[in-house]
Write an enzyme that holds these catalytic residues in place. Sequence first.
Site, PDB file in Angstrom:
ATOM      1  N   ARG A  81      49.377  23.541  43.012  1.00 36.08           N
ATOM      2  CA  ARG A  81      48.922  24.794  43.688  1.00 36.08           C
ATOM      3  C   ARG A  81      47.718  24.552  44.154  1.00 36.08           C
ATOM      4  NH1 ARG A  81      45.803  29.758  40.892  1.00 36.08           N
ATOM      5  NH2 ARG A  81      45.598  30.955  43.064  1.00 36.08           N
ATOM      6  N   HIS A 125      41.494  31.852  48.451  1.00 29.97           N
ATOM      7  CA  HIS A 125      40.723  31.908  47.203  1.00 29.97           C
ATOM      8  C   HIS A 125      39.368  31.957  47.369  1.00 29.97           C
ATOM      9  CE1 HIS A 125      41.605  29.966  42.808  1.00 29.97           C
ATOM     10  NE2 HIS A 125      40.375  30.270  42.993  1.00 29.97           N
ATOM     11  N   GLU A 170      43.074  36.590  42.632  1.00 30.11           N
ATOM     12  CA  GLU A 170      42.218  37.297  41.843  1.00 30.11           C
ATOM     13  C   GLU A 170      41.319  38.226  42.736  1.00 30.11           C
ATOM     14  OE1 GLU A 170      39.848  34.939  39.128  1.00 30.11           O
ATOM     15  OE2 GLU A 170      41.682  34.261  38.235  1.00 30.11           O
ATOM     16  N   ASN A 295      46.878  34.790  36.189  1.00 24.73           N
ATOM     17  CA  ASN A 295      45.894  33.890  35.706  1.00 24.73           C
ATOM     18  C   ASN A 295      45.210  34.449  34.496  1.00 24.73           C
ATOM     19  OD1 ASN A 295      46.188  32.630  38.040  1.00 24.73           O
ATOM     20  ND2 ASN A 295      43.983  32.867  38.656  1.00 24.73           N
ATOM     21  N   TYR A 297      43.149  33.909  30.946  1.00 23.69           N
ATOM     22  CA  TYR A 297      41.956  32.693  30.291  1.00 23.69           C
ATOM     23  C   TYR A 297      41.779  33.434  28.898  1.00 23.69           C
ATOM     24  CZ  TYR A 297      41.265  30.171  34.363  1.00 23.69           C
ATOM     25  OH  TYR A 297      41.697  29.363  35.287  1.00 23.69           O
ATOM     26  N   GLU A 355      47.184  30.083  36.680  1.00 24.49           N
ATOM     27  CA  GLU A 355      46.074  29.394  36.191  1.00 24.49           C
ATOM     28  C   GLU A 355      45.947  29.713  34.478  1.00 24.49           C
ATOM     29  OE1 GLU A 355      42.018  30.218  37.854  1.00 24.49           O
ATOM     30  OE2 GLU A 355      43.227  30.427  39.866  1.00 24.49           O
TER      31      GLU A 355
HETATM   32  C1  FCB Z   1      39.406  31.615  37.955  1.00 26.71           C
HETATM   33  C2  FCB Z   1      39.450  31.214  39.296  1.00 26.71           C
HETATM   34  C3  FCB Z   1      39.349  29.678  39.265  1.00 26.71           C
HETATM   35  C4  FCB Z   1      38.394  29.014  38.299  1.00 26.71           C
HETATM   36  C5  FCB Z   1      38.791  29.746  36.878  1.00 26.71           C
HETATM   37  C6  FCB Z   1      38.031  28.931  36.031  1.00 26.71           C
HETATM   38  O1  FCB Z   1      38.659  32.980  37.895  1.00 26.71           O
HETATM   39  O2  FCB Z   1      40.485  31.633  40.071  1.00 26.71           O
HETATM   40  O3  FCB Z   1      38.875  29.540  40.632  1.00 26.71           O
HETATM   41  O4  FCB Z   1      37.222  29.240  38.727  1.00 26.71           O
HETATM   42  O5  FCB Z   1      38.478  31.060  36.971  1.00 26.71           O
END
Ligand code: FCB
Length: 447
Positions: A81, A125, A170, A295, A297, A355
């Site tokens: 990607r 992006h 995002e 995405n 985290y 992500e």
């Molecule tokens: C996300 C972004 C990516 C990267 C990660 C850690 O929010 O999409 O570009 O910075 O965080």
Amino acid sequence: MTLANKLSHFPPTFQWGVATAAYQVEGAATNDGRGPSIWDAFSHTPGKVLNGDTGDVACDHYHRYSYDIGLMKSLGVTHYRFSVSWPRIFPQGRKDLNVKGLAFYDRLVDTLLDHGITPILTLYHWDLPLALQQQGGWQNPDTAEAFGHYAQTLAAALGDRVKQWITHNEPWCTAYLGHLSGEHAPGLTSPSAAVNAAHYALLSHGKATMALRALRADLQIGITLNLSPVYPDNNSEESRKAASLQDVFNNRWFLDPVFLGRYPEELALILGAVPQHTPAEMEIIRQPLDFLGVNYYSAQVVSAPQRHQPAWPVPHVTPRDRTTAMGWPVIPRGLTDLLMRLNREYGPIPLVITENGAAYDDLIEEGMVHDNERIAYLSDHIEAVADALGQGADVKGYYLWSLMDNFEWAFGYAKRFGIIHVNYRTQERILKDSALWYRNLIREALS
Ligand code: FCB
């Protein structure tokens, strides 16, 4: 059960990928006619990025892409990607096409395909052409129009070889970090700017989706949202109410318009404003999609009473929680819960983890990086994806953030998310232990 015992949950067609983004890796900021983006302007403004770092050189992927694709191949990843830098294609945002900029992505795509790696392309992006910002950027409906044209231009050039397209990465960050907290370009701090930027970014998603479909019927089109589940810290009504408001801010602000064609009413309570919008615009925003990019985290635990912003980085870390170098708590279960919820409330919709990954303070020891914490993070989250697959979620792929260390926005080069270490002075790449671990995992999953 461990991850090894759950590998059978991944179908043979599962996309085992890695992800990057143009401004974070390419460098070559003024080469071959590229125009400036809002991130060039922002990173060159003193005080905006840690240590004054910029993306001018980054990982020099613009020149080293072929070598980097060789590394991907050695890891056995099936998909890559990447994002396209809009100002490489249209240095002024619209009108004059920069043929040399387009040629870079042509070479990139061909080299990927030559190596048996499937490309998945993100149109936006975060590197908006500066010329468009000077005309109001995402607060100006004309930007949505220009984005549709940019999307169509790229699809005409690459759509014969690239079949998976992501409109925005995002938009929450575009809107909130870019227009309200001011941590990201263009660095504004106004609630009404944030809600309007969100609205026209979403409108541009709809327009680009329509433009791509009009051009080619064989494209798979989606949007990538950063989503973060919210848990109340106890079962009291106040806590549950606080969690549900935070959920509007983190997740429903974008999920509801994209899938349901409306904004959550509570948005006004949180941001003090709702965007001006017409029913016709909401119809454009709510396009049928082929997949949702997720995405993930971290997740959040909230208690009442709680101020509903800012939400990132995640507060309420309990001493029990492991955290990454970003200070984000490691909550793999949040990913399973999120995928099941998307399936339940917004589905049926195929999901792609576009992500997931973690920053840690890596050390080089005798030419190696023993990043065991990152391996644990990845293993736990991929297991969380396996659990969702086991419970019936339709997850098509997992893209690890990131292929290599890169420009981490406001943190510059201080935060390393890569499974490949980058020496920014020499541009030398070293496979971290996590890269070798991912290679073995993919090998096992596909065997
Ligand atoms: C996300 C972004 C990516 C990267 C990660 C850690 O929010 O999409 O570009 O910075 O965080």
